[in-house]
Write a protein that holds these residues in place. Structure first.
Motif, mmCIF file in Angstrom:
data_model
loop_
_atom_site.group_PDB
_atom_site.id
_atom_site.type_symbol
_atom_site.label_atom_id
_atom_site.label_comp_id
_atom_site.label_asym_id
_atom_site.label_seq_id
_atom_site.Cartn_x
_atom_site.Cartn_y
_atom_site.Cartn_z
ATOM 1 N N ASN A 77 0.822 -1.207 0.000
ATOM 2 C CA ASN A 77 0.000 0.000 0.000
ATOM 3 C C ASN A 77 0.863 1.266 0.000
ATOM 4 O OD1 ASN A 77 -2.783 1.080 0.229
ATOM 5 N ND2 ASN A 77 -2.076 1.869 2.202
ATOM 6 N N GLY A 78 2.004 1.209 -0.663
ATOM 7 C CA GLY A 78 2.915 2.339 -0.640
ATOM 8 C C GLY A 78 2.701 3.351 -1.747
ATOM 9 N N GLY A 79 1.827 3.029 -2.711
ATOM 10 C CA GLY A 79 1.667 3.874 -3.888
ATOM 11 C C GLY A 79 0.810 5.100 -3.650
ATOM 12 N N LEU A 80 1.240 6.225 -4.240
ATOM 13 C CA LEU A 80 0.505 7.487 -4.092
ATOM 14 C C LEU A 80 -0.454 7.767 -5.242
ATOM 15 C CD1 LEU A 80 3.288 9.917 -2.830
ATOM 16 C CD2 LEU A 80 1.401 8.976 -1.506
ATOM 17 N N GLY A 81 -0.370 7.001 -6.305
ATOM 18 C CA GLY A 81 -1.211 7.300 -7.461
ATOM 19 C C GLY A 81 -0.811 8.588 -8.151
ATOM 20 N N THR A 82 0.504 8.890 -8.129
ATOM 21 C CA THR A 82 0.976 10.145 -8.725
ATOM 22 C C THR A 82 0.705 10.200 -10.221
ATOM 23 O OG1 THR A 82 3.177 9.130 -8.839
ATOM 24 C CG2 THR A 82 2.761 10.625 -7.013
ATOM 25 N N SER A 83 0.711 9.043 -10.902
ATOM 26 C CA SER A 83 0.457 9.046 -12.342
ATOM 27 C C SER A 83 -0.959 9.470 -12.664
ATOM 28 C CB SER A 83 0.743 7.657 -12.941
ATOM 29 O OG SER A 83 -0.148 6.704 -12.401
ATOM 30 N N VAL A 360 -5.834 -1.403 -10.720
ATOM 31 C CA VAL A 360 -6.186 -0.066 -11.195
ATOM 32 C C VAL A 360 -4.906 0.757 -11.297
ATOM 33 C CG1 VAL A 360 -7.436 2.059 -10.666
ATOM 34 C CG2 VAL A 360 -8.521 -0.158 -10.278
ATOM 35 N N LYS A 361 -4.412 0.887 -12.510
ATOM 36 C CA LYS A 361 -3.188 1.652 -12.761
ATOM 37 C C LYS A 361 -3.489 2.990 -13.434
ATOM 38 C CE LYS A 361 -0.842 -1.822 -11.199
ATOM 39 N NZ LYS A 361 -0.372 -1.767 -9.791
ATOM 40 N N THR A 362 -4.646 3.085 -14.089
ATOM 41 C CA THR A 362 -5.030 4.291 -14.814
ATOM 42 C C THR A 362 -6.508 4.579 -14.569
ATOM 43 O OG1 THR A 362 -5.737 3.110 -16.810
ATOM 44 C CG2 THR A 362 -3.383 3.693 -16.661
ATOM 45 N N THR A 363 -6.956 5.748 -15.011
ATOM 46 C CA THR A 363 -8.382 6.065 -14.897
ATOM 47 C C THR A 363 -9.214 5.193 -15.838
ATOM 48 O OG1 THR A 363 -8.048 7.906 -16.442
ATOM 49 C CG2 THR A 363 -8.075 8.431 -14.083
ATOM 50 N N ASN A 364 -8.616 4.621 -16.872
ATOM 51 C CA ASN A 364 -9.340 3.646 -17.705
ATOM 52 C C ASN A 364 -9.801 2.478 -16.835
ATOM 53 O OD1 ASN A 364 -8.635 5.173 -19.982
ATOM 54 N ND2 ASN A 364 -6.840 3.932 -20.419
ATOM 55 N N ASP A 395 -9.220 9.624 -23.458
ATOM 56 C CA ASP A 395 -8.239 10.609 -23.914
ATOM 57 C C ASP A 395 -7.433 11.137 -22.720
ATOM 58 O OD1 ASP A 395 -6.916 12.911 -24.907
ATOM 59 O OD2 ASP A 395 -8.468 13.195 -26.432
ATOM 60 N N SER A 396 -6.130 10.885 -22.726
ATOM 61 C CA SER A 396 -5.300 11.246 -21.573
ATOM 62 C C SER A 396 -5.216 12.754 -21.358
ATOM 63 C CB SER A 396 -3.891 10.666 -21.735
ATOM 64 O OG SER A 396 -3.274 11.157 -22.903
ATOM 65 N N ASP A 397 -5.504 13.536 -22.395
ATOM 66 C CA ASP A 397 -5.468 14.994 -22.236
ATOM 67 C C ASP A 397 -6.572 15.489 -21.303
ATOM 68 O OD1 ASP A 397 -3.310 15.245 -23.902
ATOM 69 O OD2 ASP A 397 -4.482 15.818 -25.674
ATOM 70 N N TYR A 398 -7.641 14.708 -21.170
ATOM 71 C CA TYR A 398 -8.790 15.149 -20.388
ATOM 72 C C TYR A 398 -9.142 14.233 -19.218
ATOM 73 C CZ TYR A 398 -9.375 18.011 -24.551
ATOM 74 O OH TYR A 398 -9.151 18.893 -25.589
ATOM 75 N N LEU A 401 -5.876 12.507 -15.136
ATOM 76 C CA LEU A 401 -5.839 12.876 -13.724
ATOM 77 C C LEU A 401 -7.213 12.673 -13.075
ATOM 78 C CD1 LEU A 401 -3.722 16.146 -14.011
ATOM 79 C CD2 LEU A 401 -2.937 13.770 -13.785
ATOM 80 N N VAL A 402 -7.210 12.154 -11.866
ATOM 81 C CA VAL A 402 -8.470 11.800 -11.205
ATOM 82 C C VAL A 402 -9.406 13.000 -11.090
ATOM 83 C CG1 VAL A 402 -9.488 11.038 -9.023
ATOM 84 C CG2 VAL A 402 -7.506 9.846 -9.944
ATOM 85 N N GLY A 403 -8.858 14.178 -10.786
ATOM 86 C CA GLY A 403 -9.702 15.372 -10.659
ATOM 87 C C GLY A 403 -10.428 15.693 -11.950
ATOM 88 N N ASP A 404 -9.708 15.634 -13.071
ATOM 89 C CA ASP A 404 -10.324 15.898 -14.376
ATOM 90 C C ASP A 404 -11.316 14.800 -14.745
ATOM 91 O OD1 ASP A 404 -8.727 18.140 -14.583
ATOM 92 O OD2 ASP A 404 -7.171 17.123 -15.738
ATOM 93 N N PHE A 405 -10.957 13.576 -14.443
ATOM 94 C CA PHE A 405 -11.811 12.411 -14.703
ATOM 95 C C PHE A 405 -13.144 12.554 -13.963
ATOM 96 C CE2 PHE A 405 -13.113 8.287 -12.929
ATOM 97 C CZ PHE A 405 -13.231 7.492 -14.063
#
Length: 460
Positions: A77-83, A360-364, A395-398, A401-405
């Motif tokens: 559980n060390g990951g911050l989800g910075t990506s 869960v590695k991405t917002t996809n 689309d990664s441009d939009y 990031l979790v906030g944009d998602f």
């Protein structure tokens, strides 16, 4: 003591209070780096591997129940989800109905304890950055801690090394960026250094199940515990068939020189062998990072190696500031937890269903998890409700990031239960009750909104 660079790194780690076991382990890998070790595993040195399937294994109810009662659970559980634009534990992300990853993990374990009359301790391997947030989030579960055992232990940290001379990097702009985690292979070092390995054995536990906190499919399954306990194996990893989405990831193979199972990561694959790495017919299985190991066997392996398990080196070259490509290049010395499969001669692999591998590695991935592709039952286990898990490409441009998602799905995820693929190009916002059916590919040059209750289908 070694070279000047190693002495500086040792002093820096000691000054920061890093455990002596971790310092000696780091020194081991530093020396390998100095001698030109790259950790590469050429295709010419390995063969494909086959394995048994959980679907074909018979485990009695008695063996399953007995095994889960002598099992402890560790979540990485060390990951911050910075990506994904986060600055706190990724496991705090909301999954469903106000429940985070941590909520669901805690409830899965509490349910199993009741069902099997098992102690089933759960312990989180946190980083310095995830410890406080995780502890606060779990405080509501008063019954979760097990007497005599901690609810967490901390992974170690090590200095990033300049590629030019392997000296510890200095970065006054943000001193935290001078440090990195040693990869999840650090779990064995941290278990020994904190004394937790001995404490678990003294408390009567026989085996540990380890998995990533962002994989809610990784439930401490009694049937798998029973299989592992009766197999007599010291170490085992759950594997799944690779799919096109796994082409760039690691895979299992068998080393030609001694016949041992190895886990080859992407960073350990020479450029000339990238095509072989991506060949899903040749190398058919990848790791779920769901791992079982015998506590006594692990203690013995560490004892005879003076605390250094000797996992294969992963030499990871990055910029000291990942967001600044002009910042100095550094080497991060890493190891993979699953690479311990080659340390134990009698290690086993077992193929499991894809339902045990829902990372869960991405917002996809997050959109799929928040949708109706999975049901979450009273046991808090994910049940795949869709015939197939759809391919999602936002689309990664939009949406990266979790906030944009979250802004673009203000009323929750659309229904994906009948979707095959869902590709979104451009800036789209989705109303409540949207359904995706079949293969849907949305494209727009200007911001668009999909009205509530719209059915998007491949038929238009």
């Amino acid at each position: 003591m070694g070279s000047a660079g190693l002495m500086k790194a040792r002093d820096k780690m000691a000054a920061a209070g890093v455990d002596e076991v971790a310092i000696e382990t780091f020194a081991h890998y530093y020396r390998l780096l100095e001698h030109g070790e790259t950790g590469m595993i050429p295709e010419s040195t390995i063969d494909p591997v086959d394995m048994e399937s959980l679907a074909d294994v018979e485990v009695s109810d008695e063996d399953a129940a007995a095994a889960i009662r002598s099992t402890a659970v560790i979540k990485l559980n060390g990951g911050l989800g910075t990506s994904m634009g986060m600055d706190r534990a990724k496991s705090l992300l909301c999954v469903r109905r106000g429940l985070s990853f941590l909520d669901i993990i805690a409830r899965q374990v509490l349910h199993l304890r009741t069902q099997y009359d098992a102690t089933l301790p759960i312990i989180f391997m946190n980083s310095f950055r995830t410890s406080a947030d995780t502890s606060a989030a779990l405080a509501r579960y008063e019954d979760l801690p097990v007497e005599g055992l901690p609810l967490e232990f901390l992974q170690n940290r090590e200095p990033k090394l300049l590629t030019k001379d392997l000296s510890p990097v200095s970065w006054p702009k943000d001193p935290d960026l001078e440090w990195c985690p040693p990869g999840h292979g650090d779990i064995y070092t941290a278990l020994r250094g904190t004394g937790l390995l001995d404490r678990l054995i003294e408390a009567g536990y026989e085996r540990v199940f380890v998995s990533n906190s962002d994989n809610l499919g990784a439930v401490p399954d009694p049937r798998l515990a029973g299989w592992f306990a009766t197999s007599g194996a010291p170490f085992a990893i759950e594997a799944v068939r690779r799919t096109p989405s796994d082409r760039k990831g690691g895979h299992f193979a068998r080393r030609r020189t001694d016949g041992r199972i190895v886990l080859r990561e992407t960073a350990q694959t020479p450029d000339a062998d990238q095509a072989a790495l991506a060949d899903l017919e040749r190398h058919r299985y990848c790791s779920t990072n769901n791992i079982w190991f015998d506590l006594a066997a692990m203690k013995h392996a560490l004892d005879v190696r003076q605390g250094i398990l000797g996992l294969p080196l992963i030499r990871n070259v990055k910029n000291v500031d990942p967001g600044d490509k002009s910042s100095p290049e550094v080497v991060q010395v890493e190891t993979a937890m699953g690479a311990a499969v080659e340390v134990f001669e009698a290690s086993r692999l077992i193929e499991v269903g894809r339902d045990r591998f829902v990372p869960v590695k991405t917002t996809n991935d997050l959109l799929v998890l928040r949708s109706d592709v999975y049901d979450i039952g009273q046991d808090f286990v994910l049940d795949q409700a869709a015939v197939e898990v759809p391919f999602v490409d936002l689309d990664s441009d939009y949406y990266k990031l979790v906030g944009d998602f979250d802004k673009r799905f203000p009323d929750g995820a659309p229904s994906l239960r009948k979707a095959s693929s869902f590709k979104v190009s451009g800036d789209w916002t989705f109303g409540h009750g949207v359904q995706v059916v079949g293969d849907v590919d949305l494209q727009a040059r200007a911001a668009q909104r999909v009205a509530g209750d719209t059915v998007l289908s491949s038929d238009g």
